[in-house]
Design a protein around this motif. Structure first.
Motif, mmCIF file in Angstrom:
data_model
loop_
_atom_site.group_PDB
_atom_site.id
_atom_site.type_symbol
_atom_site.label_atom_id
_atom_site.label_comp_id
_atom_site.label_asym_id
_atom_site.label_seq_id
_atom_site.Cartn_x
_atom_site.Cartn_y
_atom_site.Cartn_z
ATOM 1 N N ALA A 1 -4.587 2.050 -7.716
ATOM 2 C CA ALA A 1 -3.890 0.796 -7.429
ATOM 3 C C ALA A 1 -3.799 0.560 -5.924
ATOM 4 O O ALA A 1 -3.928 -0.577 -5.456
ATOM 5 C CB ALA A 1 -2.492 0.832 -8.052
ATOM 6 N N ALA A 2 -3.588 1.631 -5.143
ATOM 7 C CA ALA A 2 -3.535 1.487 -3.685
ATOM 8 C C ALA A 2 -4.872 1.024 -3.122
ATOM 9 O O ALA A 2 -4.923 0.247 -2.160
ATOM 10 C CB ALA A 2 -3.117 2.807 -3.048
ATOM 11 N N PHE B 1 0.834 -1.204 0.000
ATOM 12 C CA PHE B 1 0.000 0.000 0.000
ATOM 13 C C PHE B 1 0.871 1.257 0.000
ATOM 14 O O PHE B 1 0.628 2.189 -0.779
ATOM 15 C CB PHE B 1 -0.924 0.002 1.213
ATOM 16 C CG PHE B 1 -1.785 1.235 1.305
ATOM 17 C CD1 PHE B 1 -2.962 1.313 0.587
ATOM 18 C CD2 PHE B 1 -1.414 2.312 2.098
ATOM 19 C CE1 PHE B 1 -3.765 2.452 0.660
ATOM 20 C CE2 PHE B 1 -2.198 3.454 2.174
ATOM 21 C CZ PHE B 1 -3.379 3.525 1.454
ATOM 22 N N LEU B 2 1.878 1.295 0.852
ATOM 23 C CA LEU B 2 2.751 2.465 0.911
ATOM 24 C C LEU B 2 3.519 2.665 -0.391
ATOM 25 O O LEU B 2 3.757 3.802 -0.808
ATOM 26 C CB LEU B 2 3.736 2.320 2.072
ATOM 27 C CG LEU B 2 3.164 2.507 3.478
ATOM 28 C CD1 LEU B 2 4.222 2.175 4.527
ATOM 29 C CD2 LEU B 2 2.657 3.932 3.678
ATOM 30 N N ALA B 3 3.906 1.572 -1.045
ATOM 31 C CA ALA B 3 4.651 1.673 -2.302
ATOM 32 C C ALA B 3 3.807 2.287 -3.406
ATOM 33 O O ALA B 3 4.349 2.765 -4.410
ATOM 34 C CB ALA B 3 5.147 0.290 -2.735
ATOM 35 N N LEU B 4 2.493 2.280 -3.250
ATOM 36 C CA LEU B 4 1.600 2.899 -4.228
ATOM 37 C C LEU B 4 1.087 4.251 -3.740
ATOM 38 O O LEU B 4 1.020 5.219 -4.510
ATOM 39 C CB LEU B 4 0.420 1.966 -4.510
ATOM 40 C CG LEU B 4 0.793 0.622 -5.144
ATOM 41 C CD1 LEU B 4 -0.375 -0.353 -5.042
ATOM 42 C CD2 LEU B 4 1.223 0.800 -6.586
ATOM 43 N N ALA B 5 0.744 4.348 -2.466
ATOM 44 C CA ALA B 5 0.138 5.568 -1.934
ATOM 45 C C ALA B 5 1.143 6.711 -1.828
ATOM 46 O O ALA B 5 0.814 7.862 -2.154
ATOM 47 C CB ALA B 5 -0.479 5.287 -0.570
ATOM 48 N N GLY C 1 -7.194 3.337 0.579
ATOM 49 C CA GLY C 1 -7.003 4.093 -0.653
ATOM 50 C C GLY C 1 -8.099 5.113 -0.874
ATOM 51 O O GLY C 1 -7.870 6.158 -1.506
ATOM 52 N N LEU C 2 -9.294 4.863 -0.369
ATOM 53 C CA LEU C 2 -10.370 5.851 -0.470
ATOM 54 C C LEU C 2 -10.061 7.075 0.383
ATOM 55 O O LEU C 2 -10.402 8.198 0.014
ATOM 56 C CB LEU C 2 -11.692 5.220 -0.034
ATOM 57 C CG LEU C 2 -12.197 4.059 -0.898
ATOM 58 C CD1 LEU C 2 -13.481 3.486 -0.314
ATOM 59 C CD2 LEU C 2 -12.407 4.503 -2.339
ATOM 60 N N PHE C 3 -9.436 6.864 1.524
ATOM 61 C CA PHE C 3 -9.041 7.999 2.364
ATOM 62 C C PHE C 3 -7.953 8.811 1.670
ATOM 63 O O PHE C 3 -7.926 10.045 1.764
ATOM 64 C CB PHE C 3 -8.551 7.508 3.727
ATOM 65 C CG PHE C 3 -9.492 6.564 4.423
ATOM 66 C CD1 PHE C 3 -10.858 6.589 4.161
ATOM 67 C CD2 PHE C 3 -9.026 5.623 5.342
ATOM 68 C CE1 PHE C 3 -11.735 5.716 4.800
ATOM 69 C CE2 PHE C 3 -9.893 4.762 5.982
ATOM 70 C CZ PHE C 3 -11.246 4.806 5.710
ATOM 71 N N LEU C 4 -7.058 8.106 0.975
ATOM 72 C CA LEU C 4 -6.037 8.800 0.200
ATOM 73 C C LEU C 4 -6.679 9.637 -0.902
ATOM 74 O O LEU C 4 -6.246 10.764 -1.169
ATOM 75 C CB LEU C 4 -5.068 7.791 -0.403
ATOM 76 C CG LEU C 4 -4.025 8.341 -1.375
ATOM 77 C CD1 LEU C 4 -3.055 9.268 -0.659
ATOM 78 C CD2 LEU C 4 -3.279 7.193 -2.055
#
Length: 471
Positions: A257-258, A232-236, A265-268
């Motif tokens: 992708a995250a 997740f971190l590698a994408l976000a 990812g929705l929060f991002l």
């Protein structure tokens, strides 16, 4: 698996003495001059060629030419990135040794003269779900399955899909999961370091410090295990970097992708949308208009045109909608994901006061065994850190980051009790960058963290690899 990281370097940067690194400039310090005066030890990369070409153009003309060097030409690793990666590799080695020790200290079975297998130390809890999804899918039966209590659909498909793909090359499922986390974690820590360095003259020091605080955080073992945090971190984090650079299509795609990996990812996506709105407003003010007249103040460009990238910010909602539709088609339940969370992890809605009270009673009310009770105590501590972080972000008007943290806290703080909050801190990048910046102003912060907080990293790593994380 690779993820492109926006860089903090600018092509055509001045060389020693302030002049451009063009032909005839002095060799870099430590470089040996070869035939024709060309310094040895410096490779002719495309980025350096572009710098030299720009260096030949007179200054009065060069300033009028936009720098259109392709992103991939200037994306090489900086010295700060290399420091971050070196620290990352050393900490991976350290966690590997912790797993080795736990295999001897807590062997499986009754034969206490035979250690457990090293890979078996990483086959804990959620990993079992990810492997079963990758191997059998969401609805196929497998040996030992209890269908009424099968909650596989609570896990988003991004990690299991990648695990299945890597398994075609790496036959062992556990090794494949560890490899995904290893590569993803390297991308993540470099991106975190670059976020910490944004707009700071001390960025070369801020980046490695942010990585240090993350890699020595109490729940850091989950970055090495076959879990979703590293992926997740590698994408976000690259998505956030892309947004800070104004590359909204890349930010939206990486954010989408995250979302396939975690619902966070929705929060991002919400944070990206707020970041865009702030950027549009700042640009409108810089152009002499607040946007109330429908233009940006610089020639009548409609404000709506500047908001077009908002569609990219909303792109992360697409994978969540597709997954919801997929579950609806197989179960007839639009809320299948949420109901699985409720069945398996008591994540039905409760008020924040109820959630706090239930967690507190299980932590200190002698309702649980000591192993479970201390886990609830860690949940309380992590939630307190999150609330404090949110308060700091609000005071400093860091609205996008505050939105991301607030949504995380709301999701985690409205269940029956707090659950997985220490793991969630790993994806709170404002926490690690904030600690890095604070430690540069107050030198004692890093010493206090290493002395007081970091030892928990080893303790919890042993707890996880020995199979005692949940009691």
């Amino acid at each position: 698996m690779t993820t492109t990281l926006p860089t903090t370097e600018t092509p055509g940067a001045p060389g020693p003495g302030g002049g451009p690194r063009g032909p005839g400039s002095a060799p870099a310090a430590g470089a040996e001059a070869g035939p024709g005066g060309r310094p040895r030890g410096r490779r002719r990369t495309p980025g350096r060629v572009a710098e030299r070409i720009r260096g030949r153009i007179p200054e009065r003309i060069r300033g009028r030419i936009p720098d259109r060097t392709p992103h991939w030409l200037s994306g090489r690793l900086t010295p700060a990135d290399l420091r971050v990666l070196r620290l990352y590799l050393f900490t991976r080695l350290g966690l590997g040794l912790v797993a080795y020790a736990s295999a001897w200290l807590a062997p499986s079975g009754t034969a206490d003269r035979t250690p457990a297998g090293w890979l078996s130390r990483w086959e804990q809890w959620d990993w079992v779900h990810y492997r079963r999804i990758a191997e059998y899918g969401y609805f196929d039966a497998f040996p030992g399955i209890d269908v009424p209590h099968d909650n596989r659909v609570a896990f988003f498909p991004g990690f299991p899909l990648l695990l299945r793909a890597v398994h075609t090359v790496v036959p062992d499922w556990t090794a494949a999961g560890l490899l995904i986390s290893l590569v993803s974690g390297a991308v993540a820590v470099v991106a975190l370091g670059r976020i910490a360095a944004l707009g700071r003259p001390d960025g070369g020091e801020a980046g490695p410090r942010a990585a240090t605080f993350l890699l020595f955080s109490p729940a850091a073992v989950f970055l090495a295990a076959g879990y979703t945090e590293s992926l997740f971190l590698a994408l976000a984090l690259p998505a956030w970097l892309a947004a800070k650079r104004g590359n909204w299509p890349l930010a939206g795609l990486l954010g989408a992708a995250a979302t396939t990996v975690r619902v966070s990812g929705l929060f991002l996506a919400a944070a990206l949308a707020v970041e865009l709105l702030i950027a549009v407003r700042a640009q409108a003010r810089a152009d002499g208009s607040d946007g109330s007249d429908g233009s940006d103040g610089s020639g009548g460009t409609p404000l709506a045109r500047r908001l077009l990238p908002l569609g990219w910010c909303l792109l992360p909602a697409v994978p969540a909608a597709v997954y919801t539709g997929y579950l609806r088609a197989h179960t007839g339940d639009w809320m299948a994901w949420k109901h699985a969370e409720e069945r398996g992890w008591y994540r039905d809605f409760h008020t924040p006061a109820e959630s706090l009270r239930n967690t507190w009673h299980n932590a200190f009310g002698h309702l649980q065994s000591t192993g479970y009770a201390v886990e609830f105590q860690l949940e309380l501590a992590a939630m307190a850190v999150g609330v404090l972080l949110l308060a700091v972000l609000l005071v400093r008007r860091r609205w996008p980051e505050a939105v991301f943290i607030a949504l995380n806290l709301w999701a985690l703080g409205t269940s029956y009790w707090y659950l997985s909050v220490p793991r969630a801190t790993l994806i709170w990048w404002p926490l690690w960058t904030g600690l890095a910046h604070w430690s540069l102003r107050r030198r004692w912060v890093k010493d206090a963290y290493v002395g007081v907080v970091a030892p928990l990293t080893a303790v919890l790593a042993v707890t996880f690899t020995s199979g005692h994380w949940t009691g």
